[in-house]
Write an enzyme that holds these catalytic residues in place. Structure first.
Site, short mmCIF file in Angstrom:
data_model
loop_
_atom_site.label_atom_id
_atom_site.label_comp_id
_atom_site.label_asym_id
_atom_site.label_seq_id
_atom_site.Cartn_x
_atom_site.Cartn_y
_atom_site.Cartn_z
N CYS A 51 0.12 3.75 2.80
CA CYS A 51 0.61 3.20 4.07
C CYS A 51 2.09 3.54 4.25
O CYS A 51 2.53 3.84 5.36
CB CYS A 51 0.42 1.69 4.10
N CYS B 75 0.83 -1.21 0.00
CA CYS B 75 0.00 0.00 0.00
C CYS B 75 0.87 1.26 0.00
O CYS B 75 1.58 1.52 0.97
CB CYS B 75 -0.90 -0.05 1.23
#
Length: 103
Positions: free
Chosen positions: A29, A26
């Site tokens: 993230c 991600c």
């Protein structure tokens, strides 16, 4: 040392626990990682920050209804008291922490 369960990790009397639900693939993230390091450093021993990989801990992510990542959930005395999905700036996290972290 035995591995702790998620409930043991978040049930920290007197110390809030900020959980970062993330995945290794991600992009947003990865953007959150240095922000969370900064927040953890600013609050020293008054805050625990843990990361939960949603791919490896799907049951926990489902239990807390994590539908997008990154999702941050702040736990105080084992209970969720704040949550935010997406990239969150450090000042917004600090504001959420303020009532739970003794300055």
């Amino acid at each position: 040392m035995p591995r702790k369960s998620f409930s043991e990790l978040i049930d920290s009397p007197g110390m809030p626990v900020l959980v970062d639900f993330y995945a290794t693939w991600c992009g947003p993230c990865k953007t959150m990682a240095p922000i969370l390091e900064q927040v953890a450093a600013q609050h020293g021993g008054k805050l625990r920050v843990i990361k939960i990989d949603v791919d490896k801990n799907q049951a926990v992510a489902q239990q807390y209804r994590v539908q997008s990542i990154p999702t941050l959930i702040l736990f105080h005395k084992g209970q969720p008291v704040w949550r935010q999905a997406g990239v969150v700036p450090a000042p917004q996290i600090a504001q959420a922490l303020r009532p739970f972290v003794e300055q």
